[in-house]
Structures are given as structure tokens and as C-alpha cells.
Write a protein that holds these residues in place. Sequence first.
Motif, PDB file in Angstrom:
ATOM      1  N   VAL A 190       0.835  -1.211   0.000  1.00  0.00           N
ATOM      2  CA  VAL A 190       0.000   0.000   0.000  1.00  0.00           C
ATOM      3  C   VAL A 190       0.866   1.255   0.000  1.00  0.00           C
ATOM      4  O   VAL A 190       0.417   2.335   0.379  1.00  0.00           O
ATOM      5  CB  VAL A 190      -0.981   0.001   1.198  1.00  0.00           C
ATOM      6  CG1 VAL A 190      -2.050  -1.054   1.021  1.00  0.00           C
ATOM      7  CG2 VAL A 190      -0.249  -0.191   2.525  1.00  0.00           C
ATOM      8  N   GLY A 191       2.119   1.103  -0.402  1.00  0.00           N
ATOM      9  CA  GLY A 191       2.987   2.256  -0.564  1.00  0.00           C
ATOM     10  C   GLY A 191       3.656   2.770   0.691  1.00  0.00           C
ATOM     11  O   GLY A 191       4.159   3.900   0.714  1.00  0.00           O
ATOM     12  N   LEU A 192       3.683   1.946   1.748  1.00  0.00           N
ATOM     13  CA  LEU A 192       4.324   2.363   2.993  1.00  0.00           C
ATOM     14  C   LEU A 192       5.650   1.634   3.172  1.00  0.00           C
ATOM     15  O   LEU A 192       5.823   0.505   2.715  1.00  0.00           O
ATOM     16  CB  LEU A 192       3.406   2.082   4.185  1.00  0.00           C
ATOM     17  CG  LEU A 192       2.069   2.823   4.191  1.00  0.00           C
ATOM     18  CD1 LEU A 192       1.239   2.403   5.401  1.00  0.00           C
ATOM     19  CD2 LEU A 192       2.275   4.335   4.178  1.00  0.00           C
ATOM     20  N   ARG A 193       6.584   2.299   3.852  1.00  0.00           N
ATOM     21  CA  ARG A 193       7.899   1.718   4.121  1.00  0.00           C
ATOM     22  C   ARG A 193       7.915   1.154   5.545  1.00  0.00           C
ATOM     23  O   ARG A 193       7.730   1.904   6.507  1.00  0.00           O
ATOM     24  CB  ARG A 193       8.996   2.775   3.972  1.00  0.00           C
ATOM     25  CG  ARG A 193       9.149   3.311   2.559  1.00  0.00           C
ATOM     26  CD  ARG A 193      10.270   4.326   2.438  1.00  0.00           C
ATOM     27  NE  ARG A 193      10.009   5.516   3.235  1.00  0.00           N
ATOM     28  CZ  ARG A 193      10.761   5.932   4.248  1.00  0.00           C
ATOM     29  NH1 ARG A 193      11.814   5.229   4.643  1.00  0.00           N
ATOM     30  NH2 ARG A 193      10.444   7.039   4.900  1.00  0.00           N
ATOM     31  N   PRO A 194       8.145  -0.153   5.713  1.00  0.00           N
ATOM     32  CA  PRO A 194       8.193  -0.721   7.059  1.00  0.00           C
ATOM     33  C   PRO A 194       9.530  -0.424   7.741  1.00  0.00           C
ATOM     34  O   PRO A 194      10.579  -0.379   7.082  1.00  0.00           O
ATOM     35  CB  PRO A 194       8.030  -2.222   6.807  1.00  0.00           C
ATOM     36  CG  PRO A 194       8.623  -2.425   5.440  1.00  0.00           C
ATOM     37  CD  PRO A 194       8.317  -1.175   4.671  1.00  0.00           C
ATOM     38  N   ALA A 195       9.480  -0.224   9.054  1.00  0.00           N
ATOM     39  CA  ALA A 195      10.708   0.052   9.805  1.00  0.00           C
ATOM     40  C   ALA A 195      10.524  -0.342  11.264  1.00  0.00           C
ATOM     41  O   ALA A 195       9.402  -0.333  11.783  1.00  0.00           O
ATOM     42  CB  ALA A 195      11.090   1.531   9.709  1.00  0.00           C
ATOM     43  N   GLU A 196      11.616  -0.697  11.888  1.00  0.00           N
ATOM     44  CA  GLU A 196      11.640  -0.930  13.332  1.00  0.00           C
ATOM     45  C   GLU A 196      12.650   0.036  13.935  1.00  0.00           C
ATOM     46  O   GLU A 196      13.801   0.096  13.486  1.00  0.00           O
ATOM     47  CB  GLU A 196      12.054  -2.368  13.658  1.00  0.00           C
ATOM     48  CG  GLU A 196      11.035  -3.415  13.269  1.00  0.00           C
ATOM     49  CD  GLU A 196      11.453  -4.808  13.714  1.00  0.00           C
ATOM     50  OE1 GLU A 196      12.620  -4.972  14.145  1.00  0.00           O
ATOM     51  OE2 GLU A 196      10.628  -5.729  13.638  1.00  0.00           O
ATOM     52  N   ARG A 197      12.229   0.795  14.930  1.00  0.00           N
ATOM     53  CA  ARG A 197      13.161   1.702  15.586  1.00  0.00           C
ATOM     54  C   ARG A 197      12.659   2.076  16.970  1.00  0.00           C
ATOM     55  O   ARG A 197      11.457   2.028  17.248  1.00  0.00           O
ATOM     56  CB  ARG A 197      13.394   2.958  14.746  1.00  0.00           C
ATOM     57  CG  ARG A 197      12.176   3.815  14.461  1.00  0.00           C
ATOM     58  CD  ARG A 197      12.550   4.960  13.525  1.00  0.00           C
ATOM     59  NE  ARG A 197      11.417   5.785  13.163  1.00  0.00           N
ATOM     60  CZ  ARG A 197      10.980   6.824  13.870  1.00  0.00           C
ATOM     61  NH1 ARG A 197      11.594   7.138  15.012  1.00  0.00           N
ATOM     62  NH2 ARG A 197       9.948   7.538  13.464  1.00  0.00           N
ATOM     63  N   MET A 198      13.605   2.447  17.823  1.00  0.00           N
ATOM     64  CA  MET A 198      13.264   2.932  19.152  1.00  0.00           C
ATOM     65  C   MET A 198      12.712   4.344  19.022  1.00  0.00           C
ATOM     66  O   MET A 198      13.104   5.108  18.139  1.00  0.00           O
ATOM     67  CB  MET A 198      14.488   2.926  20.060  1.00  0.00           C
ATOM     68  CG  MET A 198      15.143   1.556  20.220  1.00  0.00           C
ATOM     69  SD  MET A 198      14.063   0.330  21.016  1.00  0.00           S
ATOM     70  CE  MET A 198      14.067   0.949  22.721  1.00  0.00           C
ATOM     71  N   ILE A 199      11.769   4.663  19.911  1.00  0.00           N
ATOM     72  CA  ILE A 199      11.122   5.968  19.843  1.00  0.00           C
ATOM     73  C   ILE A 199      10.789   6.427  21.254  1.00  0.00           C
ATOM     74  O   ILE A 199      10.427   5.622  22.115  1.00  0.00           O
ATOM     75  CB  ILE A 199       9.846   5.888  18.960  1.00  0.00           C
ATOM     76  CG1 ILE A 199       9.260   7.276  18.696  1.00  0.00           C
ATOM     77  CG2 ILE A 199       8.810   4.955  19.579  1.00  0.00           C
ATOM     78  CD1 ILE A 199       8.132   7.268  17.667  1.00  0.00           C
ATOM     79  N   THR A 200      10.916   7.710  21.505  1.00  0.00           N
ATOM     80  CA  THR A 200      10.543   8.274  22.800  1.00  0.00           C
ATOM     81  C   THR A 200       9.067   8.650  22.780  1.00  0.00           C
ATOM     82  O   THR A 200       8.437   8.727  21.714  1.00  0.00           O
ATOM     83  CB  THR A 200      11.373   9.520  23.123  1.00  0.00           C
ATOM     84  OG1 THR A 200      11.071  10.547  22.153  1.00  0.00           O
ATOM     85  CG2 THR A 200      12.877   9.204  23.089  1.00  0.00           C
TER      86      THR A 200
END
Length: 245
Positions: A190-200
Motif C-alpha cells: 500500500v505504498g508504505l515503508r516498514p521500519a523498526e526503531r526505538m522511539i521516545t
Amino acid sequence: MNDRILVAPTDLLGDGVFETVHLRPAGPWLLDEHLARLSRSAAIVGLPEPDLTPVRERVFDTTGVLRIVYTRTLLDISIAPFPESALRERHAGIRVLSADRGISVRRRPPWSITGAKSLSYAENFAARRWAIRQGADDLIWLSTEGYVLEAPTSSVVWLTGDELCTVPPAEADILPGITAGHLLSLAPSVGLRPAERMITLPELAAADTIWLTSSLRGMAEVTELDGIPRPRSPWTPRLLSLLGL
């Protein structure tokens, strides 16, 4: 529909693991992924490799909730009705609070089992009850450093621009979310880029959309975070459809 044997005292103390699977008309949703996670959880808590043949060979001709419990003395398979609350939250959204869990992502004890889906879920349910008493529906746990971890029974997923993200389970030492992982695997379609990252938490609050994902909820949009309303996203029905929900 149950396969049971006598429960040992250690089982009553939470010395085991479990999985909850959404039963659909086509069968158990993402069953292989759930069984693989059950085996990983068993290894983390020091259980022998489970023989999951009784689950794989069973024919499920109903909808609802499949629960698989594995301890040192039993493999229990049961089916329960699908909770109306999961459907309500999936479509109406949820109000969420944030709370420090008192756990550091950099300093975990060597015996930590936070990466396993353990039967020791009393704290998880207590956390959700606390959130409900505060007028919310659920909460998001934070590390002592201020990083977003997970919810008591869900993973955290968010959208910023065209990037669909979740917390990296290995780095955060949290349970890998099966629904979150499956959703991210479908994101490019659906045109989205998957990512895993830490976030505050402030970074999460600035995201375009936040969801809590789980096997039963599928995905529930966060409509309020720490008392601050959030606008509804057009991506929610689109991603629910992508998941077949």
C-alpha cells in the motif's frame, strides 16, 4: 473443547507460556507464527520443545479465540467466544495513557523473560485495570530511559509520513508482535515503508497515527494519548482491510 491433564503447583505459579489466536472462518489466523513464538517462549523460560502436533492436526470449524497453554506438565487447547470489546476497540479506537514500567532497556537481569509470552500476566492485567480506573482504555509502557516499549497485551505501531513503524523487539527486549510484524510485511503493498526503531514518548505523540496491534484487536487506533485527543486517520480502515479485518 479442551485437552487437559492434572495441573501441577508450578503451573499455578505461572511457570509456563501461552498463545492467543484469532479463529476465523478460514481457520486460525497466523497459526504457524503463533506456534513458532510459543516454541521461542518455551525456550526462554527453560521448557522442553513442545509437541504441537495436537494443535496442527486439529480441525477448527468455528470462530472465536483459540488459546494454547504450555507448561511443564500440560499442553492445553481451548476455544472461547470472541470478545465484543476487541471488535469495539478495533472500530471505535482507544484512549491510552503512558506509564514508566520501571525497566531499563540497557540493564535487564540475566534471568529476564520479558521476551516470552509467559503465563505470569498478573502485572499486565493490573496495568490495564489501572488505566481503566484513570478513565482510559489501555496504556503504553515506557522504559526508564523514556523509550516506548509495548502495551500490556499489544504492540505499538505508528505511522509518520510514509513510514510504518514498530519497536524492535530484540533491542527493546519485548515480546515480538505477530500482528505488528505481519502488518509491516504487507506495508509495501500500500505504498508504505516498514521500519523498526526505538522511539521516545514525545516522538510517538508527534506521529501521524498510533495503533495498538494484537491477535484479537487486529489494530486499534489511539484516539487519545495522555488526555490529548488525536484526529482519526484514513489509514485505519485501509490497514484493517489489508489485514482482512
